[in-house]
Write a protein that holds these residues in place. Structure first.
Motif, PDB file in Angstrom:
ATOM      1  N   GLY A  25       0.834  -1.202   0.000  1.00  0.00           N
ATOM      2  CA  GLY A  25       0.000   0.000   0.000  1.00  0.00           C
ATOM      3  C   GLY A  25       0.865   1.248   0.000  1.00  0.00           C
ATOM      4  O   GLY A  25       1.653   1.461   0.919  1.00  0.00           O
ATOM      5  N   TYR A  26       0.737   2.050  -1.034  1.00  0.00           N
ATOM      6  CA  TYR A  26       1.508   3.291  -1.160  1.00  0.00           C
ATOM      7  C   TYR A  26       0.627   4.470  -0.781  1.00  0.00           C
ATOM      8  O   TYR A  26      -0.438   4.657  -1.359  1.00  0.00           O
ATOM      9  N   TYR A  27       1.086   5.252   0.180  1.00  0.00           N
ATOM     10  CA  TYR A  27       0.377   6.457   0.621  1.00  0.00           C
ATOM     11  C   TYR A  27       0.894   7.634  -0.201  1.00  0.00           C
ATOM     12  O   TYR A  27       2.090   7.908  -0.204  1.00  0.00           O
ATOM     13  N   ALA A  28      -0.001   8.290  -0.907  1.00  0.00           N
ATOM     14  CA  ALA A  28       0.390   9.441  -1.722  1.00  0.00           C
ATOM     15  C   ALA A  28      -0.493  10.632  -1.388  1.00  0.00           C
ATOM     16  O   ALA A  28      -1.718  10.527  -1.411  1.00  0.00           O
ATOM     17  N   GLN A  29       0.142  11.747  -1.080  1.00  0.00           N
ATOM     18  CA  GLN A  29      -0.600  12.995  -0.894  1.00  0.00           C
ATOM     19  C   GLN A  29      -0.972  13.527  -2.267  1.00  0.00           C
ATOM     20  O   GLN A  29      -0.188  13.418  -3.207  1.00  0.00           O
ATOM     21  N   CYS A  30      -2.167  14.106  -2.379  1.00  0.00           N
ATOM     22  CA  CYS A  30      -2.673  14.569  -3.675  1.00  0.00           C
ATOM     23  C   CYS A  30      -3.308  15.944  -3.520  1.00  0.00           C
ATOM     24  O   CYS A  30      -3.792  16.293  -2.449  1.00  0.00           O
ATOM     25  N   PRO A  31      -3.390  16.696  -4.627  1.00  0.00           N
ATOM     26  CA  PRO A  31      -4.210  17.898  -4.596  1.00  0.00           C
ATOM     27  C   PRO A  31      -5.665  17.481  -4.339  1.00  0.00           C
ATOM     28  O   PRO A  31      -6.085  16.387  -4.746  1.00  0.00           O
ATOM     29  N   ALA A  32      -6.424  18.328  -3.675  1.00  0.00           N
ATOM     30  CA  ALA A  32      -7.817  18.004  -3.373  1.00  0.00           C
ATOM     31  C   ALA A  32      -8.619  17.686  -4.633  1.00  0.00           C
ATOM     32  O   ALA A  32      -9.486  16.812  -4.630  1.00  0.00           O
ATOM     33  N   SER A  33      -8.311  18.361  -5.731  1.00  0.00           N
ATOM     34  CA  SER A  33      -9.023  18.122  -6.983  1.00  0.00           C
ATOM     35  C   SER A  33      -8.775  16.711  -7.509  1.00  0.00           C
ATOM     36  O   SER A  33      -9.662  16.090  -8.099  1.00  0.00           O
ATOM     37  N   VAL A  34      -7.597  16.169  -7.286  1.00  0.00           N
ATOM     38  CA  VAL A  34      -7.253  14.821  -7.750  1.00  0.00           C
ATOM     39  C   VAL A  34      -7.927  13.781  -6.868  1.00  0.00           C
ATOM     40  O   VAL A  34      -8.559  12.842  -7.360  1.00  0.00           O
ATOM     41  N   ALA A  35      -7.799  13.936  -5.555  1.00  0.00           N
ATOM     42  CA  ALA A  35      -8.389  12.968  -4.630  1.00  0.00           C
ATOM     43  C   ALA A  35      -9.903  12.884  -4.834  1.00  0.00           C
ATOM     44  O   ALA A  35     -10.473  11.794  -4.819  1.00  0.00           O
ATOM     45  N   ASN A  56      14.965  13.544   6.745  1.00  0.00           N
ATOM     46  CA  ASN A  56      14.041  13.035   7.756  1.00  0.00           C
ATOM     47  C   ASN A  56      12.756  12.427   7.206  1.00  0.00           C
ATOM     48  O   ASN A  56      11.911  12.003   7.980  1.00  0.00           O
ATOM     49  N   ASP A  57      12.578  12.399   5.885  1.00  0.00           N
ATOM     50  CA  ASP A  57      11.276  12.018   5.362  1.00  0.00           C
ATOM     51  C   ASP A  57      11.371  11.474   3.937  1.00  0.00           C
ATOM     52  O   ASP A  57      12.220  11.918   3.156  1.00  0.00           O
ATOM     53  N   VAL A  58      10.499  10.551   3.640  1.00  0.00           N
ATOM     54  CA  VAL A  58      10.295  10.095   2.267  1.00  0.00           C
ATOM     55  C   VAL A  58       8.804  10.243   2.015  1.00  0.00           C
ATOM     56  O   VAL A  58       7.977   9.653   2.720  1.00  0.00           O
ATOM     57  N   SER A  59       8.438  11.063   1.032  1.00  0.00           N
ATOM     58  CA  SER A  59       7.030  11.319   0.745  1.00  0.00           C
ATOM     59  C   SER A  59       6.738  11.059  -0.722  1.00  0.00           C
ATOM     60  O   SER A  59       7.602  11.235  -1.588  1.00  0.00           O
ATOM     61  N   LEU A  60       5.505  10.683  -0.980  1.00  0.00           N
ATOM     62  CA  LEU A  60       5.042  10.417  -2.323  1.00  0.00           C
ATOM     63  C   LEU A  60       3.850  11.332  -2.598  1.00  0.00           C
ATOM     64  O   LEU A  60       2.948  11.447  -1.769  1.00  0.00           O
ATOM     65  N   TYR A  61       3.866  11.985  -3.756  1.00  0.00           N
ATOM     66  CA  TYR A  61       2.787  12.886  -4.154  1.00  0.00           C
ATOM     67  C   TYR A  61       2.174  12.335  -5.433  1.00  0.00           C
ATOM     68  O   TYR A  61       2.901  11.968  -6.360  1.00  0.00           O
ATOM     69  N   GLY A  62       0.850  12.275  -5.489  1.00  0.00           N
ATOM     70  CA  GLY A  62       0.180  11.651  -6.620  1.00  0.00           C
ATOM     71  C   GLY A  62      -0.662  12.624  -7.416  1.00  0.00           C
ATOM     72  O   GLY A  62      -1.265  13.553  -6.860  1.00  0.00           O
TER      73      GLY A  62
END
Length: 135
Positions: A25-35, A56-62
Motif C-alpha cells: 500500500g503506497y500512501y500518496a498525498q494529492c491535490p484536493a481536486s485529484v483525490a 528526515n522524510d520520504v514522501s510520495l505525491y500523486g
C-alpha cells in the motif's frame, strides 16, 4: 524514482490516497481536486507520482495526469514553494491555468491557494516566466 502507480484504492481522504500495488500500500498525498476525482475505494486507479526524499522524510505525491506531475515539479523548483504549497496551488488551478497565469504575469491568481501570499505569488511568476515561455 517511482514514476506512476496503478492498483486498487485502499483508502481515500480529501488530500491523500492509499493505492495497493502488488500487495504493497503506497500512501500518496494529492491535490484536493485529484483525490476528489478518483474512483471510490476498491476501484482501480493510476497515479503519476513525485517522490521526495529528505534527511528526515520520504514522501510520495500523486497526480491524475502527467501534466499535473510536471507542473508540481516546476512549481516546487521555485524558492519558497514546498510540496504543501505546490499541492495547494494544484488544488485550485489546473496546469494550463497555472501556465496561463505565469505567462500573463497574473500573480494574483496564485493567492487563491492556501499558503501563497503576495510576495510568493510574485516570485512564482518571476522565476517561472522563462520556463513557461520555453515549454
Amino acid at each position: 524514482m517511482i514514476y506512476c502507480l496503478s492498483g486498487k484504492i485502499v483508502k481515500k481522504t480529501l488530500n491523500a490516497v492509499v493505492l495497493s500495488c502488488g500487495g504493497v500500500g503506497y500512501y500518496a498525498q494529492c491535490p484536493a481536486s485529484v483525490a476528489g476525482a478518483l474512483p471510490g475505494v476498491g476501484r482501480e486507479a493510476t497515479l503519476y507520482t513525485v517522490m521526495s526524499v529528505t534527511e528526515n522524510d520520504v514522501s510520495l505525491y500523486g497526480f491524475a495526469t502527467e501534466e499535473q506531475q510536471a507542473c508540481f515539479e516546476m512549481l516546487t523548483s521555485v524558492s519558497g514553494v514546498g510540496a504543501k504549497v505546490g499541492l495547494a496551488i494544484l488544488s485550485v488551478m489546473e496546469p494550463d491555468r497555472v501556465a496561463l497565469a505565469i505567462s500573463a504575469g497574473d500573480h494574483k491568481a496564485f493567492k487563491a491557494a492556501s499558503g501563497v501570499g503576495p510576495k510568493l505569488a510574485q516570485r512564482i511568476v518571476l522565476e517561472l516566466k522563462d520556463k513557461v515561455a520555453k515549454g
